[in-house]
Every structure is written in structure tokens, then in C-alpha cells.
Design an enzyme around this catalytic site. Structure first.
Site, PDB file in Angstrom:
ATOM      1  N   HIS A   1      90.744  81.826 -16.239  1.00  0.00           N
ATOM      2  CA  HIS A   1      91.024  83.314 -16.104  1.00  0.00           C
ATOM      3  C   HIS A   1      92.036  83.795 -17.151  1.00  0.00           C
ATOM      4  O   HIS A   1      91.836  85.097 -17.673  1.00  0.00           O
ATOM      5  CB  HIS A   1      91.503  83.395 -14.662  1.00  0.00           C
TER       6      HIS A   1
ATOM      7  N   ARG B   1      74.815  69.587   3.111  1.00  0.00           N
ATOM      8  CA  ARG B   1      74.540  68.350   3.609  1.00  0.00           C
ATOM      9  C   ARG B   1      74.565  68.649   5.329  1.00  0.00           C
ATOM     10  O   ARG B   1      73.646  67.761   5.912  1.00  0.00           O
ATOM     11  CB  ARG B   1      75.609  67.333   3.395  1.00  0.00           C
TER      12      ARG B   1
ATOM     13  N   LYS C   1      86.193  91.471 -12.492  1.00  0.00           N
ATOM     14  CA  LYS C   1      86.970  92.435 -12.014  1.00  0.00           C
ATOM     15  C   LYS C   1      87.222  93.736 -12.846  1.00  0.00           C
ATOM     16  O   LYS C   1      87.147  93.528 -14.026  1.00  0.00           O
ATOM     17  CB  LYS C   1      88.387  91.875 -11.770  1.00  0.00           C
TER      18      LYS C   1
HETATM   19  C1  BG6 Z   1      90.412  80.947  -8.245  1.00  0.00           C
HETATM   20  C2  BG6 Z   1      91.259  79.657  -8.242  1.00  0.00           C
HETATM   21  O1  BG6 Z   1      89.768  80.681  -9.279  1.00  0.00           O
HETATM   22  O2  BG6 Z   1      91.196  81.950  -8.623  1.00  0.00           O
HETATM   23  C3  BG6 Z   1      92.375  79.822  -6.875  1.00  0.00           C
HETATM   24  O3  BG6 Z   1      90.762  78.345  -8.002  1.00  0.00           O
HETATM   25  C4  BG6 Z   1      93.256  81.209  -7.079  1.00  0.00           C
HETATM   26  O4  BG6 Z   1      93.273  78.785  -6.908  1.00  0.00           O
HETATM   27  C5  BG6 Z   1      92.195  82.397  -7.432  1.00  0.00           C
HETATM   28  O5  BG6 Z   1      93.907  81.370  -5.811  1.00  0.00           O
HETATM   29  C6  BG6 Z   1      92.746  83.658  -7.675  1.00  0.00           C
HETATM   30  O6  BG6 Z   1      91.703  84.563  -7.701  1.00  0.00           O
HETATM   31  P1  BG6 Z   1      92.191  86.051  -7.493  1.00  0.00           P
HETATM   32  O7  BG6 Z   1      90.863  87.071  -7.468  1.00  0.00           O
HETATM   33  O8  BG6 Z   1      92.677  86.113  -6.063  1.00  0.00           O
HETATM   34  O9  BG6 Z   1      93.353  86.469  -8.348  1.00  0.00           O
END
Ligand code: BG6
EC number: 1.1.1.49
Length: 509
Positions: A267, A67, A209
Site C-alpha cells: 500500500h 474446506r 480507493k
Molecule cells: C490490509 C492489511 O491490507 O490493509 C491490514 O492486511 C490493514 O492489516 C488493512 O488493517 C488496512 O486497510 P484500510 O483500507 O482499512 O486502510
């Protein structure tokens, strides 16, 4: 050079060739949310690194759409600053100049059909000038914006729905994918009206990862682990994702989301699936995803009052003072839970998951704790007390690697034992920087490899597991979160949860 080294060298060359982009592997990437945090911190640095490495060809271009009223130069300046701060390799001016030529900007409202007409014109101009006709749309927007964007794209004729025929159209969608099972199913239904499942790339950056991918390689590339990887030999598995940071200016989003939607639904459950799935038929996307789904389907639901037995909800003390967080917020920033996988391999083995913000240190790891030996043969009590269980730890971040705790004889004349650790470290062994997850994932989406993306049924089964936990917590308004100090290990109750089952968490840090 020995035969073996020669074969390896040839293999590396073949690997490098895979990176050489082909016509089919090029595209114009359109990012909705083109000026947002994710684009600046993750997507653009990832694209810059891919370009530097030659993984994107000269037909590749990116159009940022948001936007914000600004012109292309203003947008490129914004991105240059972001890159200077966030790219894993220092920003080099000549490479930036090449990258900047590929970057375009469109100021548009996601709801307004006019913006999509402008986008179509821009895409056609780029194609006429020799750009790629393949289109990759990245929805780096809140999930609520996805339905309208998809419908507008469809109305504007911007999505090729004729299957895999060239030129292709694909869509990458960010998490959280829905808020609960119902909304995720509804989102999937809407997405399914516009796109074939093979055009949808639901991103979970943990799958990108290196060390998360290595879970499968460690399990299925070695003979020695798999025979032990089951209820006969494993006492329990613990998975920790500890962050040392707080909500980092994302208070508005986070307060509506909380740790279970933000981290567990995606995750942690993905990492759990990779650690526990059966061997896939092959490493093809659907073979692996079929096996991940089986785990999610076998997760025993935690419902009703059981939730308060087996799940801990914590909140760091300063959380309510964060910008855009309600003064009486109950949103958990920490959770620890015990769960079970009801299948042949894992029946009765407890899985302990722990994740939170503002903890002692940043540490994500999986520890497989094996059963103790059946009998101590070393005589004296004080020696037998030193006999600890074997633990295989997969360190996802930081200090990526794998270590194995084993018992060894202490040198000396008497029979004394001690636990020692065999350690493999990525950085020491491979001596090259570990790539950012988004680099791998963007490249995979461009190449059409969906292995590291979540399939429709995977997302729904993950929600099926977490939704009753969220419901119990959201219904129990009179119960507050357990507060914990910033920089601590989280609430004491998480320790008690473990002690109740005669186990201990591994140290954070
Ligand atoms: C994200 C979350 O998906 O993953 C965040 O929304 C979190 O809150 C992040 O901090 C963590 O990712 P990484 O790669 O730093 O472990």
C-alpha cells in the site's frame, strides 16, 4: 441549460452506460477461501453493492469454495449475516434474494484434484443454464496456497490460456505476494507457467480507493501543481497510514508478516509511486504501470547499519498478549522511515513514511510540504516567525479530501500573518457515499482493466526495496522493537528521526 451543463450531462450519461454489463463483462467468479474473513467482510459486500447498482448482469454467478463442510443454504446464511454486518448500504431483503440466487458453494480441499473436477462440473452446469463462460478465479487464500491451486486449475482444464479470446479466464491474487524478493520471484515464475501476465490481477486494495486514484487526477488534471511538483519547490513529502485498531484476530498471520510486509511493500509504496511518478503517456494500464515501476526502480535501497539510522521498528504494548502471537515476538506493528528517490525530479528530497496499528486515530494521508519563501518581506521578527510553509494534504481516509495550507494576512491595521487552510471535502462536494475499494477492483477485473492492479515487475521492485530492511531487522535478533502505548502517536524515536532532519510529523487525528 447552458452548453457546458449539457455537455456534462451527456458525459454523465455516457459514464452510466459504461456500467451496463456486456457479454464480455460477465463471468462466473470462483472464490478460493469462500468462507474466509476477506470474502465475508469485503468481497461479498462489494458484489452485493455491484449487483444493486446494475453493474453485474443476470449471467453473473459466484461459487464459494472452501474446506468447510456445509451446503449451499448454510453458506448463503453465513454470507447473509456477514452482509448485514459489513455492507456499506443496509441489506435489503428483496436485493438479497436476487443476490442469493447467484451464490453457490462447493466444499473442497485445495489440494485434492477431485474438488477441481467437481468445480468443473458445477461451472459447466451453470453455463448450460445460461451462465457466463468467462471465469474469474479469486485466490482469497494464504499466498502459499497459490501454486497448488493454479496447477490444479490448469490440470483440470479450467483455465483458458489462449490469450484474450473469449471466453476468458483471469486470476485475482491477494497480497502479501511472497515474503521477500526471492519468494515473490518464485511465485511469479510459477504463475507465469500457468497464466499470461494479462490474466493476472495482483490486488492492492489501496489502488481501488477513490482518493488514491484522485492523486493522479489532482496532479495531472490541474495545471497549477505539476510545475511545483519537484525538488525545486518541494521540501519533503510525508505519507502516514495510521490505524486505530490492532491485529483484530489475525495474530497468526500478522506475527509472521509484520507491518513492512503487510503495509509498506504494497500500500505505502503504491501511494508513494502515484505521488511521485512522471506523467504517463496515457491512462492505459501499462502506461501508468510503467511510470509507477520507474519510481520503485529509483528508490534508494536502505541496507546494513543504515537501516537502524533511517528506519524505526515499533510494537504496541499489548501486541504480545494478542491471540496466536509469540510471547517474545519482535514483529513490528509500526514503522517510520526516511527514503530517497534517485531520479532527476526528486534527487535530494526526503520522503518520510509512517505506518502503524493501535495509534491515536485512523488517518491515511499524503502531505507535500513545500519549501519556505526565500525571504520574509514583512518586517518584524514575530511576523516572520508566523510564516509557515505551504502544505498540500491529500486525505485518503477518513474525511476524504484535499487541503492546502497557505499564509494569509490577518485582518487588522497592522501587517500580521497567519496560516489558513483551503479545504475540499469529498462528502460535502459530491454528497454521495464513497465506494469500497473492492467494488471498483472486482468490476475492473471483470471488465479486464488492470490499471489498478500491480504488475509482475512492480511487485518485484517493491520487494527489492523492502527486503534489505527486513533482512537487517531479522538478522539483528538482539535488538528489540520500540514499544509504544496503544492510542499514542507511536514510538518517540519516530519524532527524533524527523527532528534529526529538522522536520516534524503532522499530527495524527
Ligand atoms: C490490509 C492489511 O491490507 O490493509 C491490514 O492486511 C490493514 O492489516 C488493512 O488493517 C488496512 O486497510 P484500510 O483500507 O482499512 O486502510
Amino acid at each position: 441549460m447552458s452548453d457546458q451543463t449539457l455537455r456534462f450531462a451527456q458525459l454523465s450519461d455516457a459514464g452510466a452506460a459504461l456500467l451496463t454489463p456486456t457479454q464480455q463483462d460477465s463471468c462466473t467468479l470462483v472464490i478460493f477461501g469462500g468462507a474466509g474473513d476477506l470474502t465475508r467482510r469485503k468481497l461479498m459486500p462489494a458484489l452485493y453493492n455491484l449487483l444493486r447498482e446494475g453493474a453485474l448482469d443476470e449471467r453473473f454467478a459466484v461459487i464459494g469454495l472452501s474446506r468447510r463442510e456445509q451446503d449451499g443454504d448454510g453458506y448463503r446464511e453465513l454470507l447473509k449475516q456477514a452482509l448485514a454486518e459489513h455492507t456499506r448500504e443496509p441489506l435489503q431483503e428483496p436485493e438479497w434474494v436476487v443476490f442469493a440466487e447467484r451464490i453457490h458453494y462447493l466444499s473442497a480441499n485445495f489440494e485434492d484434484p477431485e474438488g477441481y473436477r467437481a468445480l468443473r462440473d458445477r461451472l459447466e452446469q451453470l453455463e448450460a443454464a445460461g451462465g457466463s463462460a468467462n471465469r474469474l478465479f479469486y485466490l482469497a487464500t494464504p499466498p502459499s496456497a497459490a501454486p497448488i491451486i493454479l496447477h490444479r486449475l490448469q490440470e483440470a482444464g479450467l483455465i483458458n490460456t489462449s490469450g484474450s479470446s473469449s471466453p476468458w479466464s483471469r486470476v485475482i491474487m491477494e497480497k502479501p505476494y511472497g515474503r521477500d524478493l526471492d519468494s515473490a520471484q518464485e511465485l511469479n515464475r510459477i504463475v507465469g507457467e500457468v497464466l499470461g501476465e494479462d490474466q493476472v490481477y495482483r490486488i492492492d486494495h489501496y489502488l481501488g480507493k477513490e482518493t488514491v486514484q484522485n492523486i493522479l487526477v489532482a496532479r495531472f488534471g490541474n495545471t497549477i501543481f505539476e510545475p511545483l511538483w519537484n525538488r525545486k519547490y518541494v521540501d519533503h513529502i510525508q505519507i502516514t497510514a495510521a490505524e486505530a485498531i490492532g491485529v483484530e484476530g489475525r495474530g497468526r498471520f500478522y506475527d509472521q508478516t509484520g507491518v513492512i510486509r503487510d503495509m509498506v511493500q504494497s500500500h505505502l509504496l503504491q501511494v508513494l509511486s502515484l505521488c511521485t511518478m512522471e506523467a504517463p503517456l496515457s491512462f492505459a494500464a501499462d502506461d501508468i504501470r510503467d511510470k509507477r515501476v520507474e519510481v520503485l526502480r529509483s528508490l534508494r535501497q536502505i541496507t546494513g547499519s543504515q537501516v537502524f539510522e533511517d528506519v524505526i521498528f515499533g510494537q504496541y504494548r499489548g501486541y504480545r498478549d494478542e491471540a496466536n502471537v509469540a510471547a517474545d515476538s519482535r514483529t513490528p506493528t509500526y514503522t517510520a522511515m526516511k527514503c530517497f528517490i534517485d531520479n532527476w525530479r526528486w534527487q535530494g528530497v526526503p520522503f518520510f513514511l509512517r505506518v502503524g496499528k493501535q495509534l491515536r486515530a485512523r488517518m491515511t494521508e499524503v502531505s507535500v510540504v513545500f519549501r519556505p519563501v526565500p525571504l520574509c518581506l514583512f518586517g518584524r521578527d514575530e511576523v516572520c516567525q508566523q510564516l509557515e510553509s505551504n502544505v498540500l494534504t491529500i486525505r485518503i481516509q477518513p474525511d476524504e479530501g484535499i487541503d492546502l495550507k497557505i499564509v494569509s494576512k490577518r485582518p487588522g491595521d497592522s501587517l500580521d500573518v497567519r496560516s489558513v487552510v483551503m479545504d475540499f471535502s469529498y462528502s460535502e462536494t459530491f454528497k454521495r457515499p464513497i465506494k469500497e475499494a473492492y467494488e471498483r477492483l472486482l468490476l475492473d477485473a471483470i471488465r479486464g482493466d488492470a490499471t489498478l492492479f500491480a504488475r509482475r515487475d512492480e511487485v518485484e521492485h517493491a520487494w527489492r526495496f523492502v527486503s534489505p530492511i527486513l533482512k537487517a531487522w531479522e538478522d539483528a535478533q538482539r535488538i528489540g522493537p520500540l514499544f509504544y502505548a496503544e492510542g499514542s502517536d507511536g514510538p518517540m524515536e519516530a519524532e527524533r528521526l524527523m527532528r534529526r532532519y529538522d522536520r516534524r510529523w503532522r499530527e495524527i487525528g
